[in-house]
Scaffold this active site. Structure first.
Site, PDB file in Angstrom:
ATOM      1  N   LYS A 187      -3.286 -73.615 -22.499  1.00  0.00           N
ATOM      2  CA  LYS A 187      -4.662 -73.559 -22.989  1.00  0.00           C
ATOM      3  C   LYS A 187      -5.447 -74.786 -22.537  1.00  0.00           C
ATOM      4  CE  LYS A 187      -3.645 -70.299 -26.567  1.00  0.00           C
ATOM      5  NZ  LYS A 187      -2.758 -70.058 -27.668  1.00  0.00           N
ATOM      6  N   ARG A 188      -4.738 -75.791 -22.064  1.00  0.00           N
ATOM      7  CA  ARG A 188      -5.424 -76.997 -21.558  1.00  0.00           C
ATOM      8  C   ARG A 188      -6.056 -76.755 -20.185  1.00  0.00           C
ATOM      9  NH1 ARG A 188      -1.036 -78.907 -24.207  1.00  0.00           N
ATOM     10  NH2 ARG A 188       0.267 -78.793 -22.369  1.00  0.00           N
TER      11      ARG A 188
END
Ligand code: GLU
Length: 293
Positions: free
Chosen positions: A255-256
């Site tokens: 998700k980064r």
């Protein structure tokens, strides 16, 4: 009938890796004339947010995916997990664990001076089993006194009860189950009365999932789920673990990696068809995906 599912946790926006996983499960179901379910895995109240749940449904619909029946939200079903946990406790294959994370690390470090005592699994050192050796009466007193605790699976006892097990992966074939590689996993956390392993096993059973599609990062977890199914008397599905999409550095997407978020790609003007291709599903398969975007 084949039933598959996509089971994201609403801890952030979906990215291309999720799109790959969702399309993989969707395709597997639709190719077999089966059902595709969506489940929201939100047992962790500290990390999950309602806005991410709304966003993931919107992103999947934008991508051209449809799902069957109502969406199951795990936080609405804590009673189901408690019932399964009680059943496992009655079999004598669980125990309360009072260790904090720090205590576990200290114990592992201590045992590390005698490396043959530190059992390591595929995801790192295993829980050293400290509380498994606690006197049952003492443990019960502590529980009654409200001392915070997790519930762990006594994997050796559980395996002794079930005997050898196998499971079938559509990609890798028949696999001998070796749940002991993950040690005495947590079935109910200190802060949440269930865990990933327990909730997924119970849900896949209650939802009638016959083909568990998910990333190969969860391959090891399947050994544990197979064991829990045997203990709980559940029907055994098949599994199909897919490879993970990697970023330019060769690491798995997370998700980064904001630039691969589906909504970021949409905002950049990419069409659903382009994003499906980026997620590894190009071409014009039959069904809604072929016509959307
Ligand atoms: N909720 C898990 C995740 O987001 C997937 C669980 C599963 O497919 O079994 O990684």
């Amino acid at each position: 009938m084949t039933t598959t599912r996509f089971a994201p946790s609403p801890t952030g926006y979906l990215h291309l890796g999720h799109a790959h996983s969702a399309l993989f499960g969707w395709r597997a179901a639709r190719d077999r004339g089966g059902r595709f379910l969506l489940r929201v895995e939100d047992i962790d109240p500290n990390r999950c947010r309602p806005e991410f749940e709304a966003a993931l449904k919107e992103d999947l619909a934008w991508l051209g995916l449809d799902w069957d029946g109502p969406v199951r939200r795990q936080s609405d079903h804590m009673g189901d997990y408690a019932a399964a946990l009680a059943k496992l406790a009655a079999l004598g294959v669980t125990y309360p664990c009072f260790c904090s994370r720090k205590e576990i690390q200290e114990e592992i470090a201590r045992a590390g001076n005698a490396p043959h005592l530190v059992a390591a699994g595929p995801e790192g050192p295993l829980y050293p089993g400290t509380c498994r050796h606690l006197d049952k009466g003492v443990a019960a007193e502590r529980v009654a006194a409200g001392v915070p605790h997790a519930i762990r699976l006594d994997v050796s006892r559980a395996c002794a009860l079930t005997g050898p097990l196998t499971w079938d992966d559509l990609g890798k074939g028949r696999i001998a189950a070796t749940p002991e590689i993950l040690g005495d996993v947590v079935l109910a956390r200190r802060d949440v009365p269930t865990s990933y392993h327990l909730a997924v096993t119970v849900d896949d059973h209650l939802q009638g999932v016959t083909l568990v599609t998910r990333g190969e990062d969860l391959f090891h977890a399947t050994h544990v789920h197979r064991l829990l199914q045997a203990l709980l008397g559940y029907a055994v599905p098949e599994w199909w673990h897919h490879g993970l999409l990697l970023n330019a550095e060769g690491q798995r997407l997370s998700k980064r990696d904001g630039a691969t978020a589906l909504r970021a790609l949409r905002d950049m003007g990419r069409s659903p068809a382009e994003v499906r291709a980026l997620a590894g599903f190009p071409g014009a398969p039959s069904g809604p995906i072929g016509s959307a975007g």
